[in-house]
Structures are given as C-alpha cells and as structure tokens.
Design a protein around this motif. Structure first.
Motif, short mmCIF file in Angstrom:
data_model
loop_
_atom_site.label_atom_id
_atom_site.label_comp_id
_atom_site.label_asym_id
_atom_site.label_seq_id
_atom_site.Cartn_x
_atom_site.Cartn_y
_atom_site.Cartn_z
N ILE A 104 0.85 -1.19 0.00
CA ILE A 104 0.00 0.00 0.00
C ILE A 104 0.89 1.25 0.00
CG2 ILE A 104 -0.22 0.24 2.50
CD1 ILE A 104 -3.21 0.86 2.01
N ASP A 105 0.43 2.30 -0.61
CA ASP A 105 1.17 3.56 -0.65
C ASP A 105 1.19 4.16 0.76
OD1 ASP A 105 1.94 6.26 -0.88
OD2 ASP A 105 0.97 6.48 -2.83
N HIS A 106 2.34 4.09 1.42
CA HIS A 106 2.44 4.55 2.81
C HIS A 106 2.16 6.05 2.96
CE1 HIS A 106 5.01 0.92 4.28
NE2 HIS A 106 3.85 0.57 3.74
N GLU A 107 2.55 6.82 1.97
CA GLU A 107 2.29 8.27 2.03
C GLU A 107 0.79 8.54 2.01
OE1 GLU A 107 3.18 12.07 -0.76
OE2 GLU A 107 4.85 10.67 -0.45
N LEU A 108 0.08 7.86 1.14
CA LEU A 108 -1.37 8.00 1.06
C LEU A 108 -2.03 7.52 2.36
CD1 LEU A 108 -4.00 8.55 -0.50
CD2 LEU A 108 -3.82 6.23 -1.41
N MET A 154 -0.76 7.44 5.35
CA MET A 154 -0.49 8.39 6.43
C MET A 154 -1.33 9.66 6.29
SD MET A 154 1.25 6.96 8.69
CE MET A 154 1.34 8.41 9.73
N ARG A 155 -1.65 10.06 5.07
CA ARG A 155 -2.54 11.22 4.90
C ARG A 155 -3.92 10.91 5.46
NH1 ARG A 155 -0.49 12.04 -0.66
NH2 ARG A 155 -2.53 11.37 -1.42
N VAL A 156 -4.38 9.70 5.23
CA VAL A 156 -5.69 9.30 5.78
C VAL A 156 -5.61 9.21 7.30
CG1 VAL A 156 -7.40 7.45 5.84
CG2 VAL A 156 -6.35 8.10 3.67
N HIS A 196 -7.72 11.45 10.53
CA HIS A 196 -8.54 10.88 11.59
C HIS A 196 -7.88 10.84 12.96
CE1 HIS A 196 -11.71 9.69 8.85
NE2 HIS A 196 -10.78 9.23 8.02
N VAL A 197 -6.56 10.95 13.00
CA VAL A 197 -5.83 10.85 14.27
C VAL A 197 -5.06 12.14 14.50
CG1 VAL A 197 -4.09 9.55 15.56
CG2 VAL A 197 -5.61 8.34 13.98
N LYS A 198 -5.46 12.87 15.50
CA LYS A 198 -4.81 14.16 15.78
C LYS A 198 -3.58 14.02 16.67
CE LYS A 198 -7.94 16.05 13.37
NZ LYS A 198 -7.66 15.97 11.95
N GLU A 199 -3.52 12.97 17.47
CA GLU A 199 -2.42 12.78 18.41
C GLU A 199 -1.14 12.42 17.66
OE1 GLU A 199 -5.35 11.45 18.63
OE2 GLU A 199 -6.21 12.13 20.53
N LEU A 200 -0.14 13.27 17.79
CA LEU A 200 1.13 13.08 17.09
C LEU A 200 1.80 11.76 17.48
CD1 LEU A 200 3.19 14.23 15.14
CD2 LEU A 200 4.23 15.44 17.05
N TRP A 201 1.74 11.39 18.76
CA TRP A 201 2.42 10.18 19.22
C TRP A 201 1.81 8.93 18.58
CZ3 TRP A 201 0.09 6.26 21.99
CH2 TRP A 201 -1.14 6.54 22.57
N ARG A 260 0.33 8.83 15.56
CA ARG A 260 0.76 8.86 14.16
C ARG A 260 2.22 8.40 14.04
NH1 ARG A 260 -1.83 14.53 13.21
NH2 ARG A 260 0.35 15.13 13.07
N LEU A 261 3.03 8.79 15.00
CA LEU A 261 4.44 8.40 15.01
C LEU A 261 4.57 6.88 15.12
CD1 LEU A 261 7.41 9.27 15.06
CD2 LEU A 261 7.21 9.46 17.54
N TYR A 262 3.79 6.27 16.01
CA TYR A 262 3.83 4.81 16.16
C TYR A 262 3.38 4.11 14.88
CZ TYR A 262 5.13 4.34 21.03
OH TYR A 262 5.81 4.35 22.21
N ILE A 263 2.35 4.62 14.24
CA ILE A 263 1.88 4.02 13.00
C ILE A 263 2.95 4.12 11.92
CG2 ILE A 263 0.18 4.22 11.13
CD1 ILE A 263 -1.85 5.12 13.33
N GLU A 264 3.58 5.27 11.83
CA GLU A 264 4.64 5.47 10.85
C GLU A 264 5.82 4.53 11.10
OE1 GLU A 264 6.00 9.51 8.54
OE2 GLU A 264 5.30 9.64 10.60
N ARG A 265 6.18 4.37 12.35
CA ARG A 265 7.28 3.45 12.70
C ARG A 265 6.91 2.01 12.38
NH1 ARG A 265 9.20 5.76 18.60
NH2 ARG A 265 10.28 7.61 17.80
N TRP A 266 5.66 1.65 12.64
CA TRP A 266 5.18 0.30 12.35
C TRP A 266 5.26 0.02 10.86
CZ3 TRP A 266 0.01 -0.91 10.38
CH2 TRP A 266 -0.24 -2.27 10.34
N LEU A 267 4.88 1.01 10.04
CA LEU A 267 4.94 0.83 8.59
C LEU A 267 6.36 0.69 8.07
CD1 LEU A 267 2.21 3.40 7.50
CD2 LEU A 267 2.06 0.91 7.35
#
Length: 79
Positions: free
Chosen positions: A48-52, A54-56, A60-65, A67-74
């Motif tokens: 899946i396009d990780h950039e796309l 993460m935009r989604v 839906h997720v305002k908490e930076l921490w 989003r950071l965990y999701i990005e690290r997981w990807l």
C-alpha cells in the motif's frame, strides 16, 4: 477514537468483536448469498502507498504520538 468510522463488517482489533464473530457472520452469509470473495491480504502494508495511508491517518488521528507509532510500524523491517 476511530471506532465510529469503521464499517459494521470490520472485525479486526475492535472492541467486543473477535475472529469467532467474523466466522459466525461468514456462516450466516454463506447461506444467504450465492457467491463469495476470497481475499489474501498478506503483504498488504508492504504494497500500500504509505504516504497516502499516512494522509488518511492524519485526517482521523490528531495525536502526534499515535501517528508516530503508525509510521514506525509501517517502516519496521519484516521478520
């Protein structure tokens, strides 16, 4: 937080829904419909396009921490 936007047929990692619930629903639908769709999602998050994605997530997720965990997981290596 994102629970309200999930489709009613989504069972993965949701409160009060387990694999056995999904199996029960599948059994009911097998008798109701004359067709089925088989889907293998192995490697989905590798392809899946990780950039796309993460935009989604950011929509839906305002908490930076979170989003950071999701990005690290990807970005985490497989295995």
């Amino acid at each position: 937080m994102v629970e309200p936007i999930f489709h009613e047929n989504s069972y993965g990692y949701r409160p009060n829904r387990a694999a056995i619930n999904a199996v029960g629903q599948a059994r009911q639908r097998c008798w109701k419909y004359d067709f089925f769709i088989e889907l293998d999602i192995k490697g989905l998050f590798d392809n899946i396009d990780h950039e796309l994605l993460m935009r989604v997530v950011k929509r839906h997720v305002k908490e930076l921490w979170i989003r950071l965990y999701i990005e690290r997981w990807l970005k985490a290596p497989n295995g």
